[in-house]
Design an enzyme around this catalytic site. Structure first.
Site, short mmCIF file in Angstrom:
data_model
loop_
_atom_site.label_atom_id
_atom_site.label_comp_id
_atom_site.label_asym_id
_atom_site.label_seq_id
_atom_site.Cartn_x
_atom_site.Cartn_y
_atom_site.Cartn_z
N HIS B 16 0.85 -1.20 0.00
CA HIS B 16 0.00 0.00 0.00
C HIS B 16 0.88 1.24 0.00
CE1 HIS B 16 -0.21 0.21 4.74
NE2 HIS B 16 1.02 0.14 4.30
N CYS B 35 5.72 6.29 4.55
CA CYS B 35 4.62 5.53 3.93
C CYS B 35 4.21 6.12 2.59
CB CYS B 35 3.41 5.47 4.85
SG CYS B 35 3.72 4.61 6.37
N HIS B 41 4.77 -0.06 -0.43
CA HIS B 41 5.58 -0.99 0.37
C HIS B 41 4.60 -1.99 0.96
CE1 HIS B 41 3.97 1.91 3.22
NE2 HIS B 41 4.10 0.98 4.15
N HIS B 43 3.31 -5.39 3.77
CA HIS B 43 3.30 -6.00 5.11
C HIS B 43 2.71 -7.40 5.03
CE1 HIS B 43 4.14 -2.12 6.98
NE2 HIS B 43 3.18 -1.59 6.25
N ASP B 80 -5.02 -10.34 -0.59
CA ASP B 80 -3.76 -11.08 -0.52
C ASP B 80 -2.96 -10.94 -1.80
OD1 ASP B 80 -1.88 -12.72 0.70
OD2 ASP B 80 -2.75 -14.54 -0.16
N HIS B 81 -1.68 -10.55 -1.64
CA HIS B 81 -0.78 -10.33 -2.76
C HIS B 81 -1.34 -9.31 -3.76
CE1 HIS B 81 1.13 -13.76 -0.93
NE2 HIS B 81 2.22 -13.44 -1.59
N GLU B 127 -0.81 -4.99 11.47
CA GLU B 127 -0.01 -4.65 10.31
C GLU B 127 1.37 -5.28 10.49
OE1 GLU B 127 0.22 -0.51 8.33
OE2 GLU B 127 2.11 -0.72 9.43
#
Lengths: 139, 137
Positions: B16, B35, B41, B43, B80-81, B127
């Site tokens: 994100h 950020c 980047h 998590h 996801d991904h 996170e």
């Protein structure tokens, strides 16, 4: 008035089998899948016990930790290294799910402390699921 | 009598970026710090889903976890991904902070589960291990 809780973590290991007398073999397998395995299976359960109260003015403690340990162990000894279905009478007519197990724990722990001292229980069955019971609003 | 709740843990990985188009670069940097890095980047998120309700005396269960796992995993496929800002429509207008992701997930999971009478009590979204947001009723 501020509230303080104090929590300790305990472990115990037990075997169980999830099988309901209300259903036939096929339905039981459909509901419980591998937890229905005929000869049972087991877990290392992890239990977090939280007490709530006012720290004693002289000791600074809500409850003596050594005494807490011995009270909790007394209850856990009824389960530790046991097959819940076969060796713990409570589960003769109750299914040994963690929903029922946490109620057993609450019932036996609650009466070992003064009224309202037992605040919260968190019972980890595996690293991926846990069950909670307690007095807090947002559990 | 106090109630019993059941929780299941899930994981998903996503990237994100915190950025508001209508703000200047200076303002974005001031508010969001690192950020804001341009390509995002990522998590490894950890999601705890907590349900409550009466224990069925016949099964000894509040819900069948296999069913919960199936439904939540389906919802997480859109997270996801993925690069949340671009790949997930919920973050076209809002910044994908942990708080906002948690709110979106609560609504999606609640809508899916309540359909069949499950009662979503709370979710907790990590996170990373030292930062989490919670949403409950």
């Amino acid at each position: 008035m501020l509230h303080v809780t104090f929590s300790r973590v305990y472990t115990f290991c037990a075997a169980h089998r999830l099988n309901s007398p209300w259903y036939d073999e096929m339905k039981n397998f459909e509901i419980y899948d591998k937890c229905n395995n005929a000869s049972g299976h087991g877990h290392d359960y992890r239990l977090e016990v939280s007490l709530i109260g006012t720290p004693d003015r002289q000791t600074g403690m809500i409850w003596d930790m050594v005494d807490m340990d011995s009270k909790v162990r007394e209850v856990l000894d009824t389960l530790d290294y046991k097959h819940l279905n076969r060796e713990v009478p409570y589960f003769r007519d109750k299914i040994a799910t963690s929903e029922n197990l946490i109620q057993y724990l609450w019932m036996h722990l609650e009466k070992r402390f003064p009224p309202d001292y037992l605040y919260h229980l968190k019972l980890w069955e595996t690293n991926n699921n846990y069950f909670e019971m307690g007095r807090s609003n947002a559990q | 009598m106090t109630r019993v709740s059941i929780s299941r843990k899930f994981e998903f990985s996503a990237s994100h970026r915190y950025w508001r188009e209508e703000w200047t670069a200076e303002k974005n940097n001031e508010v969001f710090g690192k950020c804001t890095s341009p390509y995002g980047h990522g998590h490894n998120y950890e999601l705890h889903v907590t349900l409550s309700g009466p224990i069925d005396p016949k099964t000894g269960m509040i819900v069948n976890l296999t069913e919960v796992k199936k439904r939540v995993s389906r919802i997480l496929e859109d997270f996801d991904h993925k690069y949340l800002n671009l790949d997930n429509p919920h973050f076209k207008e809002q910044v994908p902070t942990t708080e906002n992701i948690a709110l979106v997930l609560f609504r999606l999971i609640d809508a899916d589960l309540s359909h069949d009478g499950f009662e979503l009590l709370k979710i907790r979204l990590y996170e990373k291990s030292d930062l989490y947001a919670e949403v409950w009723r």
